[in-house]
Design an enzyme around this catalytic site. Structure first.
Site, PDB file in Angstrom:
ATOM      1  N   CYS A  81     -30.249  19.776  -6.311  1.00  0.00           N
ATOM      2  CA  CYS A  81     -29.679  20.377  -5.292  1.00  0.00           C
ATOM      3  C   CYS A  81     -30.431  19.710  -3.969  1.00  0.00           C
ATOM      4  CB  CYS A  81     -29.864  21.839  -5.066  1.00  0.00           C
ATOM      5  SG  CYS A  81     -28.846  22.670  -4.098  1.00  0.00           S
ATOM      6  N   LEU A  83     -30.594  19.656   0.344  1.00  0.00           N
ATOM      7  CA  LEU A  83     -30.396  20.273   1.708  1.00  0.00           C
ATOM      8  C   LEU A  83     -31.200  19.721   2.916  1.00  0.00           C
ATOM      9  CD1 LEU A  83     -29.019  22.648   3.464  1.00  0.00           C
ATOM     10  CD2 LEU A  83     -31.097  24.046   2.977  1.00  0.00           C
ATOM     11  N   THR A  84     -30.518  19.214   3.974  1.00  0.00           N
ATOM     12  CA  THR A  84     -31.112  19.118   5.168  1.00  0.00           C
ATOM     13  C   THR A  84     -30.834  20.423   6.337  1.00  0.00           C
ATOM     14  OG1 THR A  84     -30.947  16.913   5.039  1.00  0.00           O
ATOM     15  CG2 THR A  84     -31.510  17.400   7.127  1.00  0.00           C
ATOM     16  N   ARG A  91     -28.157  14.756  10.923  1.00  0.00           N
ATOM     17  CA  ARG A  91     -27.760  13.489  11.538  1.00  0.00           C
ATOM     18  C   ARG A  91     -28.719  12.791  12.126  1.00  0.00           C
ATOM     19  NH1 ARG A  91     -22.264  13.659  11.854  1.00  0.00           N
ATOM     20  NH2 ARG A  91     -21.005  15.707  11.827  1.00  0.00           N
ATOM     21  N   LYS A  92     -30.013  12.804  11.455  1.00  0.00           N
ATOM     22  CA  LYS A  92     -30.988  11.890  11.692  1.00  0.00           C
ATOM     23  C   LYS A  92     -31.333  11.173  10.634  1.00  0.00           C
ATOM     24  CE  LYS A  92     -32.825  15.493  14.880  1.00  0.00           C
ATOM     25  NZ  LYS A  92     -34.013  16.227  15.497  1.00  0.00           N
ATOM     26  N   GLY A  93     -30.677  11.055   9.431  1.00  0.00           N
ATOM     27  CA  GLY A  93     -31.166  10.427   8.445  1.00  0.00           C
ATOM     28  C   GLY A  93     -31.886  10.767   7.333  1.00  0.00           C
ATOM     29  N   LYS A 134     -30.114  10.997   3.626  1.00  0.00           N
ATOM     30  CA  LYS A 134     -30.172   9.652   2.955  1.00  0.00           C
ATOM     31  C   LYS A 134     -31.575   9.337   2.442  1.00  0.00           C
ATOM     32  CE  LYS A 134     -26.551   7.748   6.055  1.00  0.00           C
ATOM     33  NZ  LYS A 134     -26.224   7.072   7.124  1.00  0.00           N
ATOM     34  N   GLU A 157     -27.112  15.810 -10.015  1.00  0.00           N
ATOM     35  CA  GLU A 157     -26.311  16.583 -11.130  1.00  0.00           C
ATOM     36  C   GLU A 157     -24.950  17.131 -10.553  1.00  0.00           C
ATOM     37  OE1 GLU A 157     -27.047  21.766 -11.643  1.00  0.00           O
ATOM     38  OE2 GLU A 157     -28.760  20.107 -11.805  1.00  0.00           O
ATOM     39  N   SER A 159     -19.931  18.009  -4.810  1.00  0.00           N
ATOM     40  CA  SER A 159     -18.792  18.030  -3.893  1.00  0.00           C
ATOM     41  C   SER A 159     -18.320  17.035  -3.278  1.00  0.00           C
ATOM     42  CB  SER A 159     -19.386  19.043  -2.714  1.00  0.00           C
ATOM     43  OG  SER A 159     -20.311  18.158  -2.080  1.00  0.00           O
TER      44      SER A 159
END
Length: 444
Positions: free
Chosen positions: A310, A312-313, A319-321, A324, A344, A348
């Site tokens: 899993c 999560l940001t 939107r700050k990279g 990634k 996993e 989505s």
């Protein structure tokens, strides 16, 4: 996200809808009414107002137009309703889903936000309708469910999806305070029952304990001696740090992280058995401490070679990279383990988009620099990306052909440049020289 969900994803509210003033329930509701009192005379002389008042309270399932924060009317569906304290018999608040938007924007609204002239139907789902199978859905209905609700739930049949949405349909916590941020939540999270009456929760940004009142948080902060996540700091580059947290050794922290993350992830399940997972918590560091910006989790032992469960940001840091960066970091760990990895499943739509972008950038960078032939196996060994993910990515870019029983990569430089430009920036780089980490081994 391991304990907080079984799927990989990284999702408050608006609404509106159409209406049918002559819906059966609405029409029949005006028949056989008792004589009007004197103070109702104005309704008698205004048929339109009389019809609108006869609709109240709106039933769950009603579709209507709702004025959102942009000042415009949008179609919504009433998901739930609740009486207003000390209000009249028809005084309700309505929890609505904006049918044009993701569930993260669902919210409680007041009657004055709803355009009662646009009511489409008083009730469009009876309780018994909830067992309807997907065979009875039109293709349009099924597509609407897919578009608005099914992120991360591709493995669910229609009945299971309905059960999940019924259980999680209303956000229980509207906002949280975490460090210097007040954050609107996106989804339901199954906090313990004693927090059922809370609209806002206050989190310690270091140990992730949560409280009902600001005063409790202030008292806690005077006693809490943590200034960073528990566990080992395995990476530091500039102001960025990554901590590895063992769910078995730091169970309370891991469970609190899952409660927090579930507020922003629309997953099928939240696991409480955090012992089986490792959590990699990314922080921005300053003189006050290390402040969590996001995380990913992975199983300690995955038979399917999953290197990420899993991800999560947190909304203030999106939107700050960082998303990634987290994906890239998971593959750097796989390289250290000497294994190939994959996120996993199911992914989505947004998750697949993020990963396809990462795979595209990594693979095409290699193809641009490489002279001569290169096989998918060699690409997999170099990148720790699973061969199936490499194949699907190159096929989606139409960079691979099947000739004489084998796949052949077609790497025209101009085509590669075009695809790299479309894939966008790669985000923050992982400085591998700053990663100090050894793969997990059971302490037995």
């Amino acid at each position: 996200m391991g304990p907080s969900a079984a799927n990989t994803q990284t999702n408050g509210g608006t609404a509106s809808s159409n209406h049918n003033p002559s819906a059966t329930n609405g029409g029949d509701a005006t028949l056989n009414q008792p004589p009007l009192a004197a103070n109702q005379a104005i309704t008698e002389s205004d048929p339109s107002k009389k019809r609108r008042m006869g609709m109240l309270p709106l039933e769950v399932g009603t579709r209507v137009l709702c004025r959102w924060r942009d000042g415009k009317l949008h179609p919504v569906k009433v998901i739930e309703r609740r009486r207003i304290h000390n209000g009249g018999p028809n005084d309700y608040e309505y929890y609505v889903h904006y049918t044009e938007f993701n569930r993260r924007l669902d919210e409680w609204t007041h009657l004055d936000q709803l355009d009662l002239d646009s009511v489409e139907c008083a009730v469009d789902e009876k309780v018994e309708d909830k067992v309807v199978t997907s065979l009875k859905m039109t293709r349009h209905q099924k597509r609407k469910i897919d578009e608005t609700h099914v992120e991360g739930h591709e493995e669910l049949d229609a009945a299971s999806l309905r059960e999940h949405e019924e259980f999680t349909k209303v956000k229980n916590i509207a906002t949280i305070e975490l460090g210097k941020y007040e954050i609107e939540t996106w989804y339901f999270s199954p906090f313990p029952p004693e927090y059922n009456d809370c609209v806002k929760l206050f989190f310690c940004e270091f140990c992730l304990n949560f409280m009902k009142r600001k005063e409790q948080l202030q008292r806690h902060m005077r006693k809490c001696d943590l200034k960073h996540p528990p566990g080992d700091e395995i990476y530091r580059s500039g102001t960025l740090s990554m901590f590895e947290v063992d769910g078995k050794k730091n169970k309370v922290y891991a469970q609190n992280l899952c409660y927090l993350a579930k507020l922003f992830l629309d997953h099928k399940t939240l696991y409480y058995d955090v012992d089986l997972f490792l959590f990699y918590v990314l922080c921005e560091c300053d003189d006050r401490g290390c402040h969590m910006v996001g995380y990913f989790s992975k199983e300690k032992h995955s038979e399917e070679a999953y290197n990420l469960a899993c991800i999560l940001t947190l909304p203030p840091y999106q939107r700050k990279g960082y998303g990634k960066f987290l994906i890239a970091f998971s593959y750097e760990l796989s390289k250290k383990e000497g294994k190939v990895g994959t996120p996993e499943r199911p992914l989505s739509d947004l998750g697949l988009l993020s990963y396809r972008g990462y795979w595209t950038r990594v693979l095409l960078d290699i193809l641009k620099k490489h002279k001569g032939n290169i096989s998918i196996k060699e690409l997999s060994d170099m990148t720790a990306i699973k061969a199936e993910d490499i194949l699907s990515t190159l096929q989606s870019l139409e960079l691979i052909q099947y000739r004489k029983g084998q796949h052949v990569i077609c790497a025209d430089p101009k085509v590669l440049d075009r695809h790299l430009k479309a894939a966008g920036r790669g985000g923050l780089d992982v400085d591998v020289s700053k990663l100090i980490w050894t793969p997990y081994k059971d302490q037995s």
